[in-house]
Design a protein around this motif. Structure first.
Motif, PDB file in Angstrom:
ATOM      1  N   SER A  41     -52.518 -36.590  16.671  1.00  0.00           N
ATOM      2  CA  SER A  41     -53.244 -35.986  15.545  1.00  0.00           C
ATOM      3  C   SER A  41     -52.700 -36.589  14.253  1.00  0.00           C
ATOM      4  O   SER A  41     -51.848 -37.462  14.295  1.00  0.00           O
ATOM      5  CB  SER A  41     -52.996 -34.481  15.549  1.00  0.00           C
ATOM      6  OG  SER A  41     -51.598 -34.229  15.523  1.00  0.00           O
ATOM      7  N   GLN A  60     -50.863 -23.696   5.089  1.00  0.00           N
ATOM      8  CA  GLN A  60     -51.726 -24.556   5.912  1.00  0.00           C
ATOM      9  C   GLN A  60     -51.474 -26.032   5.617  1.00  0.00           C
ATOM     10  O   GLN A  60     -51.421 -26.442   4.472  1.00  0.00           O
ATOM     11  CB  GLN A  60     -53.194 -24.213   5.622  1.00  0.00           C
ATOM     12  CG  GLN A  60     -54.165 -24.906   6.547  1.00  0.00           C
ATOM     13  CD  GLN A  60     -55.593 -24.427   6.324  1.00  0.00           C
ATOM     14  OE1 GLN A  60     -56.311 -25.039   5.549  1.00  0.00           O
ATOM     15  NE2 GLN A  60     -55.990 -23.363   6.995  1.00  0.00           N
ATOM     16  N   GLY A  61     -51.310 -26.800   6.697  1.00  0.00           N
ATOM     17  CA  GLY A  61     -51.197 -28.253   6.578  1.00  0.00           C
ATOM     18  C   GLY A  61     -52.549 -28.862   6.884  1.00  0.00           C
ATOM     19  O   GLY A  61     -53.531 -28.622   6.177  1.00  0.00           O
ATOM     20  N   ARG A  73     -54.256 -28.340   9.796  1.00  0.00           N
ATOM     21  CA  ARG A  73     -54.951 -27.506  10.804  1.00  0.00           C
ATOM     22  C   ARG A  73     -55.039 -28.162  12.188  1.00  0.00           C
ATOM     23  O   ARG A  73     -56.011 -27.958  12.897  1.00  0.00           O
ATOM     24  CB  ARG A  73     -56.376 -27.145  10.329  1.00  0.00           C
ATOM     25  CG  ARG A  73     -56.416 -26.298   9.093  1.00  0.00           C
ATOM     26  CD  ARG A  73     -57.812 -25.832   8.784  1.00  0.00           C
ATOM     27  NE  ARG A  73     -58.758 -26.896   8.598  1.00  0.00           N
ATOM     28  CZ  ARG A  73     -58.896 -27.610   7.502  1.00  0.00           C
ATOM     29  NH1 ARG A  73     -58.121 -27.356   6.454  1.00  0.00           N
ATOM     30  NH2 ARG A  73     -59.787 -28.563   7.434  1.00  0.00           N
ATOM     31  N   GLY A  75     -51.666 -20.868  14.103  1.00  0.00           N
ATOM     32  CA  GLY A  75     -50.757 -20.390  13.059  1.00  0.00           C
ATOM     33  C   GLY A  75     -51.183 -20.700  11.636  1.00  0.00           C
ATOM     34  O   GLY A  75     -50.609 -20.146  10.702  1.00  0.00           O
ATOM     35  N   VAL A  81     -58.230 -27.020  14.605  1.00  0.00           N
ATOM     36  CA  VAL A  81     -58.687 -27.990  15.593  1.00  0.00           C
ATOM     37  C   VAL A  81     -58.967 -27.339  16.957  1.00  0.00           C
ATOM     38  O   VAL A  81     -59.785 -27.823  17.734  1.00  0.00           O
ATOM     39  CB  VAL A  81     -57.651 -29.136  15.701  1.00  0.00           C
ATOM     40  CG1 VAL A  81     -56.381 -28.640  16.388  1.00  0.00           C
ATOM     41  CG2 VAL A  81     -58.185 -30.345  16.420  1.00  0.00           C
ATOM     42  N   GLY A 138     -43.277 -27.001  10.185  1.00  0.00           N
ATOM     43  CA  GLY A 138     -43.607 -25.629  10.625  1.00  0.00           C
ATOM     44  C   GLY A 138     -43.702 -25.531  12.133  1.00  0.00           C
ATOM     45  O   GLY A 138     -43.330 -24.514  12.734  1.00  0.00           O
ATOM     46  N   ALA A 139     -44.209 -26.602  12.790  1.00  0.00           N
ATOM     47  CA  ALA A 139     -44.357 -26.570  14.250  1.00  0.00           C
ATOM     48  C   ALA A 139     -43.179 -27.243  14.959  1.00  0.00           C
ATOM     49  O   ALA A 139     -43.079 -27.189  16.177  1.00  0.00           O
ATOM     50  CB  ALA A 139     -45.656 -27.269  14.650  1.00  0.00           C
ATOM     51  N   GLY A 169     -52.516 -27.692  14.367  1.00  0.00           N
ATOM     52  CA  GLY A 169     -51.617 -26.897  15.207  1.00  0.00           C
ATOM     53  C   GLY A 169     -52.377 -26.280  16.379  1.00  0.00           C
ATOM     54  O   GLY A 169     -53.590 -26.069  16.310  1.00  0.00           O
ATOM     55  N   ILE A 181     -47.684 -38.656  17.345  1.00  0.00           N
ATOM     56  CA  ILE A 181     -48.590 -37.713  18.001  1.00  0.00           C
ATOM     57  C   ILE A 181     -50.045 -38.119  17.782  1.00  0.00           C
ATOM     58  O   ILE A 181     -50.353 -38.874  16.874  1.00  0.00           O
ATOM     59  CB  ILE A 181     -48.346 -36.244  17.577  1.00  0.00           C
ATOM     60  CG1 ILE A 181     -48.562 -36.013  16.094  1.00  0.00           C
ATOM     61  CG2 ILE A 181     -46.947 -35.833  17.901  1.00  0.00           C
ATOM     62  CD1 ILE A 181     -48.221 -34.582  15.698  1.00  0.00           C
ATOM     63  N   GLY A 210     -43.053 -32.603  18.411  1.00  0.00           N
ATOM     64  CA  GLY A 210     -42.269 -33.514  19.253  1.00  0.00           C
ATOM     65  C   GLY A 210     -42.952 -34.862  19.342  1.00  0.00           C
ATOM     66  O   GLY A 210     -42.666 -35.774  18.584  1.00  0.00           O
ATOM     67  N   GLY A 245     -46.758 -29.092   8.034  1.00  0.00           N
ATOM     68  CA  GLY A 245     -47.186 -28.616   9.358  1.00  0.00           C
ATOM     69  C   GLY A 245     -46.296 -29.168  10.460  1.00  0.00           C
ATOM     70  O   GLY A 245     -45.994 -28.480  11.445  1.00  0.00           O
ATOM     71  N   GLY A 281     -44.057 -21.191   9.049  1.00  0.00           N
ATOM     72  CA  GLY A 281     -44.281 -20.629   7.714  1.00  0.00           C
ATOM     73  C   GLY A 281     -43.933 -19.164   7.593  1.00  0.00           C
ATOM     74  O   GLY A 281     -44.369 -18.492   6.653  1.00  0.00           O
TER      75      GLY A 281
END
Ligand SMILES: Cc1cc2nc3c(=O)[nH]c(=O)nc-3n(C[C@H](O)[C@H](O)[C@H](O)COP(=O)(O)OP(=O)(O)OC[C@H]3O[C@@H](n4cnc5c(N)ncnc54)[C@H](O)[C@@H]3O)c2cc1C
Length: 468
Positions: A136, A69-70, A72, A78, A33, A145-146, A74, A134, A149, A142, A202
């Motif tokens: 997104s 990959q989730g 994308r 990553g 993104v 992985g991130a 992020g 969030i 918050g 993902g 990851g």
């Protein structure tokens, strides 16, 4: 020695050709993104955990780097490969099954490719949801992985706080599947191993499923948009709301006047909540409870608090309304800013008491050192969070080559560090900010992270970012 052809032949044989993309078919998976892009040797799209395990065995045998990959979304690059053309993307997008919903326990076990939106749609019939809010639509893997918050972290915490278990495939040569999915809120039976995979992009394993703690959907809410004389006063207003509403306060987002103005300029269908205002910044505030029937109480108490604040000149104006009338002003901000130039984004966090000082220093430093640039800030103020965007306007892009952009980034991060803040509040570490990890993380933490990664992944087959 890495042997990509032998690896791909093995993957095709074990997972089937339908799970393997090469050449131009990889393109949609190679850019995220943020427009971070790379070149993949292939994309593998496994259907289940056993397929991920087989894939991992082949990757270790042939020393092929895998990038999980989730969806994308992020912000630190990553989830996309580097430009070598040797890394392989593992898209979890086919693994979206809900394995179990337990409404009584308020938990769900779900595969890591499921999207947050589809998860919440499924949960709606049970009046439950996963409380990470969030702008997104990330995948569950993902999110973990991130360690995302979001706008309701104040009340519900980040992903880590709402994660009860995971299933993960290790890079140990056997593709061992570690199942830690027990839907337990209390489990003190030794090392909490799942934490190693939270917020580490990851780097230590591929997450295939997760057990999530759910919340009941809010039944009583009150939203408002408040005009403030300055950022310092925003802290006083925050304290007043915490005093009167306690843990029912669920969002307190602050948006600078400049950030609101650029959003309205670029999204003409959105309207200024006050028509016009002398405010320096605004707060989008939300009170919420899953208990029904509190609307009247919320409205009455909110008006009292706002009246008191207005009498003490702590607020300039306020408007009550439905959350859907205010959030578009907040959610469209990044897009609005990006449409007027090149945005340099900073996702930083401080103790609340240092947040305002940092913001003032950053504004002054930019004005002095880089007067052609514009500063926009907004974010999860109550968490000490600040999304700061420095815009290189279209008219000045030619003057801002790599060296000057690096100077801006370094200058801002120096101020972050001097104010005791961190260089990545919500988005983790990836190629985009790796250099600041090296600079601002203590040598001992770096050394331990390296050692753990070496232990978990002796052949270095995992993750876009390595703690080396
Ligand atoms: C408009 C917008 C608003 C946003 N707002 C917020 C916000 O308020 N708060 C916030 O925290 N973030 C926010 N984000 C950032 C982003 O949505 C989160 O970081 C999200 O968690 C990324 O999820 P994803 O599925 O897109 O992951 P990806 O981008 O695909 O991957 C993210 C990282 O996780 C790793 N990963 C992915 N899947 C797995 C897996 N199965 N196993 C192991 N590792 C894996 C990847 O390798 C990568 O390192 C926002 C993004 C956008 C575009």
């Amino acid at each position: 020695m890495e042997n990509i052809q032998a690896f791909l032949a093995e993957v095709a044989e074990q997972l089937g050709l339908a799970s393997l993309l090469t050449g131009d078919a990889c393109a949609p998976y190679e850019t995220d993104v943020m427009q971070c892009r790379g070149r993949a040797a292939a994309v593998v799209i496994p259907r289940d955990t056993q397929a991920v395990s087989a894939l991992m065995r082949s990757a270790v045998r042939h020393r092929i780097r895998l990038v999980a990959q989730g969806n994308r979304s992020g912000m630190v690059g990553g989830a996309v490969p580097d430009n070598s053309g040797k890394q392989v993307i593992v898209s979890l997008s086919r693994m979206r099954r809900v394995r179990e919903i337990d409404p009584l326990n308020r938990t769900i076990i779900v595969e890591s490719g499921a999207l947050l939106s589809e998860l919440n749609r499924t949960l709606e019939t049970h009046s439950l949801y996963f409380p990470i809010d969030i702008g997104s639509d990330p995948a569950i893997g993902g999110l973990i992985g991130a360690n995302a918050g979001g706008s309701r972290l104040l009340k519900h915490g980040d992903v880590r706080h709402n994660l009860l278990g995971i299933e993960v495939v290790l890079a140990d040569g056997d593709g061992t599947v570690v199942q830690l999915l027990a839907p337990l809120r209390k489990n003190n039976t030794g090392l909490d191993l799942k934490q190693m995979f939270v917020g580490t992009g990851g780097a230590f394993g591929i997450i295939t499923a997760a057990t999530l703690e759910l919340k009941r959907i809010d039944q009583s809410t009150q939203s408002m948009f408040v005009a403030l004389p300055d950022h310092g006063t925003a802290l006083e207003v925050l304290q007043a709301f915490e005093q009167h509403f306690g843990d029912l306060l669920c969002a307190f987002e602050v948006i600078s006047e400049a950030a609101l103005a650029i959003t309205l300029r670029n999204f003409p269908t959105l309207h200024h909540p006050f028509g016009q205002s002398s405010a320096r910044c605004y707060a989008l505030i939300e009170i919420a409870s899953s208990m029904p029937g509190l609307h009247a109480l919320f409205a009455e108490r909110t008006e009292q608090v706002l009246e008191q604040l207005y009498e003490r000149a702590r607020i300039v104006d306020a408007v009550l309304g439905h959350s859907s009338s205010f959030w578009p002003l907040r959610d469209n901000l990044p897009l609005a800013i990006a449409s007027e130039g090149i945005p340099l984004s900073f996702d930083v966090a401080f103790s609340r008491s240092r947040l305002v000082a940092f913001r003032e220093q950053a504004a002054q430093w930019l004005q002095h050192e880089h007067p052609l640039l514009q500063l926009y800030d907004f974010g999860h103020f109550a968490d000490g969070g600040c999304h700061l965007i420095v815009l290189v306007p279209h008219a000045h892009i030619a003057q801002y080559g790599i060296a000057r952009v690096v100077a801006v980034r370094s200058g801002i991060y120096r101020l972050v560090s001097e104010n005791g803040g961190c260089f990545s509040a919500e988005h983790g570490v990836g190629p985009v900010n790796a250099v600041y990890y090296s600079k601002y993380t203590t040598p001992k933490v770096q050394e331990i992270s390296r050692a753990v990664q070496q232990l978990m992944d002796t052949q270095a087959v995992l993750g876009r970012y390595r703690y080396t």
